[in-house]
Design an enzyme around this catalytic site. Structure first.
Site, PDB file in Angstrom:
ATOM      1  NE  ARG A 108      -3.107  -0.047   3.142  1.00 46.86           N
ATOM      2  CZ  ARG A 108      -3.903  -0.537   3.955  1.00 46.86           C
ATOM      3  NH1 ARG A 108      -5.030  -0.810   3.568  1.00 46.86           N
ATOM      4  NH2 ARG A 108      -3.606  -0.669   5.303  1.00 46.86           N
ATOM      5  CG  ASP A 117      -6.848  -0.189  -0.997  1.00 45.66           C
ATOM      6  OD1 ASP A 117      -6.820  -1.261  -0.433  1.00 45.66           O
ATOM      7  OD2 ASP A 117      -7.496   0.588  -0.860  1.00 45.66           O
ATOM      8  CE  LYS A 174       0.542 -19.479   9.983  1.00 44.84           C
ATOM      9  NZ  LYS A 174       1.385 -19.035  10.940  1.00 44.84           N
ATOM     10  CG  HIS A 182       7.835 -21.223   7.046  1.00 40.89           C
ATOM     11  ND1 HIS A 182       6.592 -21.092   8.191  1.00 40.89           N
ATOM     12  CD2 HIS A 182       8.769 -21.273   7.881  1.00 40.89           C
ATOM     13  CE1 HIS A 182       7.183 -20.696   9.263  1.00 40.89           C
ATOM     14  NE2 HIS A 182       8.558 -21.208   9.134  1.00 40.89           N
ATOM     15  CE  LYS A 206      10.775 -24.426   9.575  1.00 41.74           C
ATOM     16  NZ  LYS A 206      11.640 -23.309  10.205  1.00 41.74           N
ATOM     17  CD  GLU A 233       8.195 -19.709  17.561  1.00 49.74           C
ATOM     18  OE1 GLU A 233       8.796 -18.932  16.784  1.00 49.74           O
ATOM     19  OE2 GLU A 233       6.926 -19.580  17.859  1.00 49.74           O
ATOM     20  CG  HIS A 236       4.145 -23.941  11.238  1.00 50.71           C
ATOM     21  ND1 HIS A 236       3.832 -23.806   9.732  1.00 50.71           N
ATOM     22  CD2 HIS A 236       4.346 -22.934  11.680  1.00 50.71           C
ATOM     23  CE1 HIS A 236       4.172 -22.548   9.720  1.00 50.71           C
ATOM     24  NE2 HIS A 236       4.103 -21.970  10.821  1.00 50.71           N
TER      25      HIS A 236
HETATM   26  C1  BG6 Z   1       5.233 -18.570  11.658  1.00 52.73           C
HETATM   27  C2  BG6 Z   1       4.146 -18.135  12.710  1.00 52.73           C
HETATM   28  O1  BG6 Z   1       4.132 -19.107  10.945  1.00 52.73           O
HETATM   29  O2  BG6 Z   1       6.185 -19.468  12.316  1.00 52.73           O
HETATM   30  C3  BG6 Z   1       5.337 -17.446  13.812  1.00 52.73           C
HETATM   31  O3  BG6 Z   1       3.319 -16.842  12.555  1.00 52.73           O
HETATM   32  C4  BG6 Z   1       6.296 -18.614  14.265  1.00 52.73           C
HETATM   33  O4  BG6 Z   1       4.329 -17.021  14.999  1.00 52.73           O
HETATM   34  C5  BG6 Z   1       6.853 -18.917  13.043  1.00 52.73           C
HETATM   35  O5  BG6 Z   1       7.164 -17.612  15.202  1.00 52.73           O
HETATM   36  C6  BG6 Z   1       8.080 -19.957  13.179  1.00 52.73           C
HETATM   37  O6  BG6 Z   1       8.797 -20.451  12.364  1.00 52.73           O
HETATM   38  P1  BG6 Z   1      10.160 -20.923  12.497  1.00 52.73           P
HETATM   39  O7  BG6 Z   1      10.663 -21.127  10.896  1.00 52.73           O
HETATM   40  O8  BG6 Z   1      11.007 -19.644  12.957  1.00 52.73           O
HETATM   41  O9  BG6 Z   1      10.056 -22.107  13.109  1.00 52.73           O
END
Ligand code: BG6
Length: 472
Positions: free
Chosen positions: A43, A81, A134, A164, A168, A202, A226
């Protein structure tokens, strides 16, 4: 391979931290097509030059200047937009000159209107593709609504839903390990396995994403995608072949076999937490600012049950939390005790179940916990003790999961992307958990940042996690 990438959300956090760096790595390794171009869309009122300056600053000094120059030369910026489909069509139709990959790195509430704008611009005509970040929706109903809009513009074979974690390399290695080894393949079921733990801990907090998090919480942010994808790869039946749909068929089946949680199960099978102030990595940090959204968790522990022949009665414990003492993504498979114990009572006390521990992050290691006799004495053959076979894997070449996923999307390989029915099956189970929480009034319990979650989380955590990883 398509060579035109339209990146929506180009000024966002994900683009800055992962997407543009991934493109740099791919460019460095000469994996992108010669005519590759990026249309950066957001934007903000930038022009090409000011966007390039902005991005150069964000990328910092970590990269070779000539490489950064090359990437920036390939980028054009268009302010758009996404809520305004007509305006979108007017500014973007000129890019429909060749097949494109449009990547929506935006909140899901913009997916439907962005899709209408892209369609009007001619950017979803075959063989162009659409990539979505996502979370796809907030629950099953909103995911289905988004899906209906997507399907009115293009078919499933051109929709790429990103998780994602699937990009990995260590996650892919889970499949290789369980399906490439007789030892594991033969014992991968309820007769030999006691429990499975999947942990994504994390040290990072929610910083800067409080608004999003207040709506989603850890259940929707981490478990729906995930963690359920990890569960699916671990628990699915071996596919008939390693092709895209055979793998996705099996993942879908296992997700559909998840037993819905009821309010009556919620107390035994789940725990929610929210971090308060504390110390992580030696730094004092603030608690999660929930802005009045009291009912949001940054930690969740779940006991999931898969109602099928392979897994009947085996608990799958899923634990994820922010602001934990260490960053650890791991899978722990605990085997049943030996059927008949031949050794003495002292040995029995020392006995540990066999355990396969696959650490996926931050470094990749594989440990197999066994019992054996290590003593040098000739009398000690019966003196059993726990021991471990440890393997440290080399770091994967592609450190950022998005590198692989971007290449696959440009090539049109959907194997590492999530199919519509997998997303639905995952939401169906997640919806049962959130309904169970609502009905049972499951509390969100406070825990200090830098701890392994609230006290009530203890039964959800494997002992190896807190003993191995408490250290920093
Ligand atoms: C994301 C989440 O999809 O994945 C985040 O929205 C999270 O909250 C992240 O921190 C963790 O990914 P990774 O690759 O660091 O384990």
């Amino acid at each position: 391979m398509h060579d035109s990438l339209l990146l929506f959300g180009a000024t966002g956090d994900l683009a800055q931290r992962y997407l543009f760096p991934s493109l740099l790595h791919l460019l460095r390794d000469r994996l992108l097509p010669d005519e590759f171009r990026v249309i950066a869309i957001a934007r903000s009122e930038h022009d090409d030059a000011s966007f390039r300056d902005w991005l150069r600053e964000r990328l910092g000094d970590d990269y070779d200047t000539s490489l950064v120059d090359e990437l920036l030369r390939r980028i054009q910026y268009v302010p758009v937009d996404l809520g305004d489909a007509d305006a979108m069509a007017a500014s973007l139709s000129r890019f429909a000159d060749r097949p494109a990959v449009s990547y929506l790195s935006t909140p899901p509430n913009l997916f439907a209107s962005a899709c209408r704008g892209l369609k009007a611009a001619g950017l979803l005509e075959a063989p162009s593709r659409l990539v979505l970040e996502k979370p796809i929706g907030h629950d099953l109903a909103s995911a289905q609504e988004i899906d209906a809009t997507l399907k009115s513009a293009l078919d499933e074979s051109r929709i790429f839903r990103i998780d994602h974690y699937l990009g990995k390399a260590p996650v892919q290695n889970l499949l290789a390990l369980r399906l490439g080894n007789t030892l594991l393949e033969a014992t991968w079921e309820r007769r030999w396995i006691e429990s499975v733990d999947i942990i994504v801990a994390e040290t990072a907090g929610v910083d800067g994403r409080e608004g999003y998090y207040a709506d989603y919480g850890a259940l929707r942010d981490m478990v729906q995608n995930h963690m359920l994808q990890l569960l699916a790869l671990i628990a699915m039946e071996p596919p008939a072949a390693m092709d895209t749909d055979s793998i996705r068929d099996e993942k879908r089946k296992v997700l559909r076999a998840l037993r819905p949680m009821t309010a009556a199960d919620a107390a035994a099978d789940s725990v929610r937490g929210r971090y308060g102030p504390g110390v992580v990595d030696g730094q004092a940090v603030q608690g999660f600012k929930h802005g009045g959204h009291e009912d949001v968790e940054t930690f969740v522990g779940l006991r999931a049950w898969i109602d099928n022949w392979r897994w009947a009665g085996v608990p799958f414990r899923l634990v994820t939390g922010k602001r934990m003492p260490s960053r650890t993504t791991e899978v722990v498979v605990t085997f049943k005790p030996v059927t008949h114990w031949l050794f003495g009572p002292g040995e029995r006390k020392r006995a540990r179940a066999n355990q396969l521990r696959v650490r996926l992050q931050p470094e990749e290691t594989i440990e197999l916990g066994l019992m054996g006799s290590l003593a040098a004495s000739e009398w000690a053959a019966n003196e059993l003790q726990p021991m471990s076979l440890d393997l440290a894997m080399l770091p994967p070449k592609r450190r950022i999961a998005y590198e692989r996923l971007m290449i696959d999307a440009l090539k049109g390989d959907q194997t590492l992307f999530v199919r519509d029915d997998e997303v639905e099956a995952a939401w169906r189970w997640i919806d049962s958990v959130s309904a169970a929480w609502r009905e049972a009034g499951t509390p969100v319990r406070d825990y200090p940042a830098g701890s392994w979650g609230p006290a009530e989380a203890q039964p959800f955590l494997p002992r190896t996690l807190t003993t191995h990883n408490g250290r920093k």
